[in-house]
Design an enzyme around this catalytic site. Structure first.
Site, PDB file in Angstrom:
ATOM      1  N   ASP A  82      -2.275   0.790 -13.393  1.00  0.00           N
ATOM      2  CA  ASP A  82      -3.469   0.946 -12.551  1.00  0.00           C
ATOM      3  C   ASP A  82      -4.017   2.362 -12.720  1.00  0.00           C
ATOM      4  O   ASP A  82      -4.317   3.049 -11.750  1.00  0.00           O
ATOM      5  CB  ASP A  82      -3.126   0.682 -11.082  1.00  0.00           C
ATOM      6  CG  ASP A  82      -4.381   0.563 -10.213  1.00  0.00           C
ATOM      7  OD1 ASP A  82      -5.460   0.286 -10.772  1.00  0.00           O
ATOM      8  OD2 ASP A  82      -4.280   0.758  -8.983  1.00  0.00           O
ATOM      9  N   PHE A 100      -1.072  -2.059   3.816  1.00  0.00           N
ATOM     10  CA  PHE A 100       0.294  -2.121   4.328  1.00  0.00           C
ATOM     11  C   PHE A 100       0.708  -0.886   5.122  1.00  0.00           C
ATOM     12  O   PHE A 100       1.870  -0.693   5.412  1.00  0.00           O
ATOM     13  CB  PHE A 100       1.275  -2.318   3.160  1.00  0.00           C
ATOM     14  CG  PHE A 100       1.064  -3.618   2.439  1.00  0.00           C
ATOM     15  CD1 PHE A 100       1.586  -4.794   2.947  1.00  0.00           C
ATOM     16  CD2 PHE A 100       0.331  -3.670   1.279  1.00  0.00           C
ATOM     17  CE1 PHE A 100       1.397  -6.000   2.294  1.00  0.00           C
ATOM     18  CE2 PHE A 100       0.130  -4.866   0.616  1.00  0.00           C
ATOM     19  CZ  PHE A 100       0.662  -6.041   1.120  1.00  0.00           C
TER      20      PHE A 100
END
Length: 594
Positions: free
Chosen positions: A130, A19
């Site tokens: 994560d 992105f």
């Protein structure tokens, strides 16, 4: 001209994602380095918008020494820029590739910083989701938890999540199994990272996620002591973190209170207590000081051990007093858990028009700018001086071991000359380089460097170390001069060198003493079978031989690889070798010097 967003200059690209890009830059008002995460508005759709908003909320909520900082957010018509803290040493995944695995002391140091960061995350009901080595950044040797793109903020009515996010090798089994999970899933991920640091690989591996989950449920991870002989404390923690059932896994509170959080400090205090109660306090204190200050890699490390070093200096100058023997303060500076928490309203990332403008249309390249080259040169200058500092502490460690060697009697002369040599080196650094500011090593941007905080911190530190080792030298001289004065076993040249001015050291006599001492060591070792119980003696012999070829051994930059010398790696290398290989290396070195 480079791209500018308000006060922020984007110098070069350092990474690309799905992105957008991440840039290295700086604040043109403060000259502070920054990382800039650029997100294209056109790609903000659906779930990604929610994840980006979550990341911003987390970063604005947390203010912790071990969590990456979000300084600012700028929005333009086309992009959203997250202005973040820049970390100058990459991530732990890259670091581990270089090191293969970490010795326990270093791995635990990083773990404690990670746990410090998670104290703030847990307090604010935040799941990272994560957590892996690639998302743990390093800056001047300190840890920064980063990449909160998958993070989730929980509330009193929502303590569970069910989205499968993260990296499979670090995912908790309940996440892999597509079950609901709480923030104990992060404990499993921290456990896998700690295991990786200690053993250089993941605790559980497989070719696919189904097989991975099966292995986690049916197999026990291995503590391979041939790779790393970790302590019972570290093993106990791993066994409590890597538990399949989250209900049986260690709780956050118990994790923050586990012995691992305190045992290094306790070991230091016990060592200090033993030192102060010993017969020859000055000699013992020097051993304690050397052991805990073998390598300084960054000026930032100086502050970490400030209390410890000030205490050592105080004892070296004044002797042990009652209040010092009862010292119970912090020996190591700990990172701040949370600093003046500032909460801000969450930022909505949608919108058509931003308040800032992109200035400068030139494409931002991935090449270093002139400003970055200057910063890099200043850091290299600090490393160059600290390299010389680490050499003289190496000499101190060899001298201390020589004077305490029980197998070779009456060989204090070697240790004495080594301490005399290291004092000459400290005096050279302190006087010629740091006080007179002579650019002896031909370093770039030297004048600018001498005005920096790093330079001043190093100057103060090395000046204090001179006092520590000068007191040590005086105590050895007093003891040795009486022994040597009427000795018939010591020749006149050595006696003269011992009694000469501290700035005079005959290198030929030093090398002869070192060679004779190494021969006695090796002859003694040859009489026994080559076994691991004699490892420390072989290591000592190896380092004595390196003292003879000091400049050749400790070149600042390797001419073949252009890599700077790594002292931590140097000290680890002998521990990694099989005892037979270590002995062979020592004998080959000795044969070359004959």
């Amino acid at each position: 001209m480079p791209k500018v967003v308000d006060n922020y200059v984007l110098e070069r690209s350092i990474g690309k994602g799905q992105f957008g890009e991440v840039f290295k830059g700086y604040n043109k008002q403060t000259n502070v380095d920054i990382a800039v995460k650029c997100v294209k508005r056109e790609l903000l759709k659906g779930k990604f918008t929610e994840l980006l908003e979550n990341e911003i909320k987390v970063l604005r909520t947390c203010n912790n020494d071990n969590i990456i900082k979000l300084y600012d957010i700028k929005k333009t018509a086309n992009n959203i820029y997250l202005i973040m803290e820049y970390c100058n040493e990459g991530d732990l995944s890259q670091y581990l590739k270089q090191k293969k695995f970490l010795l326990e002391e270093e791995a635990v140091d990083y773990l404690l910083q990670i746990l410090n960061g998670f104290k703030t995350l847990v307090k604010n009901k935040i799941m990272h989701r994560d957590f892996k080595l690639a998302n743990i950044l390093k800056h001047d040797g300190n840890i920064k938890i980063a990449d909160f793109g998958f993070s989730k903020l929980l509330n009193d009515h929502q303590a569970l999540a069910n989205t499968m996010l993260g990296s499979p090798l670090n995912m908790a089994p309940e996440v892999l199994n597509n079950q609901e999970y709480d923030n104990k899933a992060d404990i499993w991920s921290i456990g896998t990272c700690f295991y990786e640091l200690l053993f250089g690989k993941s605790p559980f591996t497989a070719t696919n996620m189904v097989e991975l989950l099966k292995n986690i449920k049916t197999k026990q991870f291995v503590i391979n002591r041939k790779v790393n002989n970790i302590s019972p404390t570290a093993e106990d923690l791993l066994k409590k973190m890597l538990v399949v059932n989250p209900k049986d896994r260690i709780s956050w509170q118990d994790l923050f209170n586990h012995e691992i959080n305190f045992y290094q400090e306790e070991k230091l205090k016990q060592d200090l207590e033993t030192t102060l109660k010993g017969g020859e306090v000055m000699m013992n204190m020097n051993k304690f000081y050397i052991k805990n200050n073998m390598v300084i890699d960054h000026p930032a490390e100086i502050k970490k051990k400030e209390e410890l070093n000030n205490l050592a200096i105080q004892i070296a100058q004044n002797g042990p007093q009652n209040q010092q023997q009862q010292y119970d303060g912090p020996l190591l500076k700990k990172p701040q858990e949370e600093n003046k928490l500032i909460r801000q309203d969450s930022v909505k990332v949608q919108g058509n028009q931003g308040s800032s403008q992109d200035i400068g249309n030139d494409e931002v390249t991935d090449k270093e700018t002139q400003r970055e080259k200057e910063i890099k040169a200043k850091k290299r200058n600090a490393n160059r001086i600290l390299h010389e500092r680490n050499i003289y502490v190496f000499l101190a460690s060899v001298a201390e071991e020589a004077m305490n060697n029980q197998t070779i009697q009456n060989y204090d002369v070697t240790g004495f000359f080594l301490v005399k040599k290291l004092l000459q080196q400290i005096d050279f650094l302190k006087t010629i380089i740091l006080e007179n500011k002579q650019n002896v090593y031909g370093l770039e941007f030297w004048e600018q460097f001498t005005q920096s905080k790093d330079y001043k911190d190093i100057h103060t530190y090395i000046s204090k170390e001179f006092d520590v080792f000068k007191s040590y030298f005086d105590s050895i001289y007093e003891k040795l001069s009486e022994q040597i004065q009427y000795s018939t076993k010591v020749d006149d040249a050595i006696k003269q060198s011992i009694n000469s001015n501290i700035k005079y050291n005959n290198q030929e006599i030093l090398n002869k003493c070192l060679f004779d001492y190494s021969k006695l060591l090796i002859d003694s070792l040859k009489k026994s079978q080559i076994q691991d119980q004699h490892r420390q003696q072989w290591v000592h012999a190896d380092r004595v031989l390196d003292c003879i070829r000091l400049e050749e051994t400790f070149q600042f930059v390797d001419k073949n690889t252009n890599q700077q010398f790594n002292f931590k790696q140097y000290y680890e290398n002998d521990n990694l070798l099989e005892i037979e290989a270590l002995a062979k290396k020592v004998l080959q070195k000795f044969d070359k010097l004959k």
